[in-house]
Design an enzyme around this catalytic site. Sequence first.
Site, short mmCIF file in Angstrom:
data_model
loop_
_atom_site.label_atom_id
_atom_site.label_comp_id
_atom_site.label_asym_id
_atom_site.label_seq_id
_atom_site.Cartn_x
_atom_site.Cartn_y
_atom_site.Cartn_z
N LYS A 52 0.93 -1.87 -0.22
CA LYS A 52 0.11 -0.25 -0.17
C LYS A 52 0.59 1.07 0.28
O LYS A 52 0.44 2.04 -0.62
CB LYS A 52 -1.49 0.10 0.90
CG LYS A 52 -1.89 -0.85 1.17
CD LYS A 52 -3.05 -1.11 1.91
CE LYS A 52 -3.80 -2.74 1.98
NZ LYS A 52 -4.10 -2.76 3.22
N GLN A 96 -4.60 -2.29 9.36
CA GLN A 96 -4.78 -3.27 8.71
C GLN A 96 -5.35 -4.42 10.01
O GLN A 96 -4.87 -4.49 11.00
CB GLN A 96 -3.29 -4.11 8.67
CG GLN A 96 -3.46 -4.65 7.81
CD GLN A 96 -3.41 -4.45 6.54
OE1 GLN A 96 -3.44 -3.42 5.75
NE2 GLN A 96 -4.20 -5.71 5.98
N ASP A 119 -11.22 2.46 3.66
CA ASP A 119 -11.10 0.76 3.69
C ASP A 119 -12.58 0.38 3.49
O ASP A 119 -13.31 -0.20 3.04
CB ASP A 119 -10.95 -0.15 4.89
CG ASP A 119 -9.65 -0.99 4.98
OD1 ASP A 119 -9.13 -1.18 3.48
OD2 ASP A 119 -9.00 -0.67 6.31
#
Length: 303
Positions: A52, A96, A119
């Site tokens: 990322k 995460q 997200d």
Amino acid sequence: MILLDGKELASKIKAEIAKEVAEMIDNGQRAPHLAAVLVGENPASQTYVASKEKNSREVGIISSVYRYPETIKEKELLEVVDFLNLDHDVDGFIVQLPLPKHINEQKIIERISPSKDVDGFHPENLGRMMLGIPTLLPATPMGILTLLERYQIETAGKHCVVLGRSHIVGTPVSILLSRKASPGNCTVTLCHSFTGNIPGITREADILIVAMGRKHFVTREMVKKGAVVIDVGMHRITDDSKKSGFRLTGDVDFDQVAGKCSYITPVPGGVGPMTIVSLLQNTLKAGTTGQADKRTSGQADKR
Ligand code: GUN
């Protein structure tokens, strides 16, 4: 059979994002900023976050990573989320997953400001998604929709079978493809661990999306001739011919299934790169709307 080349499409979309970021800077705005929170030493999570970071930098998006030990307390992690929610220099961030067992993931997700939730996991964003209201969409489902859209694959009226009902992939993609939208307008069957006769159902699929986390679960007999097959699985298998000692493979037995499909995603190079590019698209969206809100908020106060 046509290969759905996520790697190639992702690099094309990255060039589009890079152009938009450059335009923002030309207009006196700052580049969008994506932050990632990484807890512990999970190797897969470390790889995802590194990727990322690398991809953000390649398109001019500012990237930062907040690393914490496995022992961080839930209360402390909530404070990190509060800090990032308030930081005007951060447009969007992700925590995460998975998190250590002593931390309630849902509680952390619900603390993220929905406008920074790139997200798309916050209940408010998932609710908006369900209602068809524009919002930040979960990255993997969004990447799958982009693949279908850019390859001009008709979805309206098609029977889409989804294997796996995770909150990250199976459930949201089944909602997105059933919505009155394009891509969308599918009749969706969502299969899970309690579903009987899965092969009987997958053989009826015009579009088969496999996200169950079981290596080579989908075999040739389970696929209808001419189906579109999207493989979200990612598994390491030993391969002594590789320098790393392993290669990646999916939930679909590609060699068996490819010859029977109209379109199929490879693993690697299919859905994976599309997930990352969707996260970058969400960050760009959060950056443009967030900075526009800040510019107009003064005027709004006067009204
Ligand atoms: N772990 C596996 N996939 C994801 C993802 O898309 N986002 C986050 N935050 N964690 C993950």
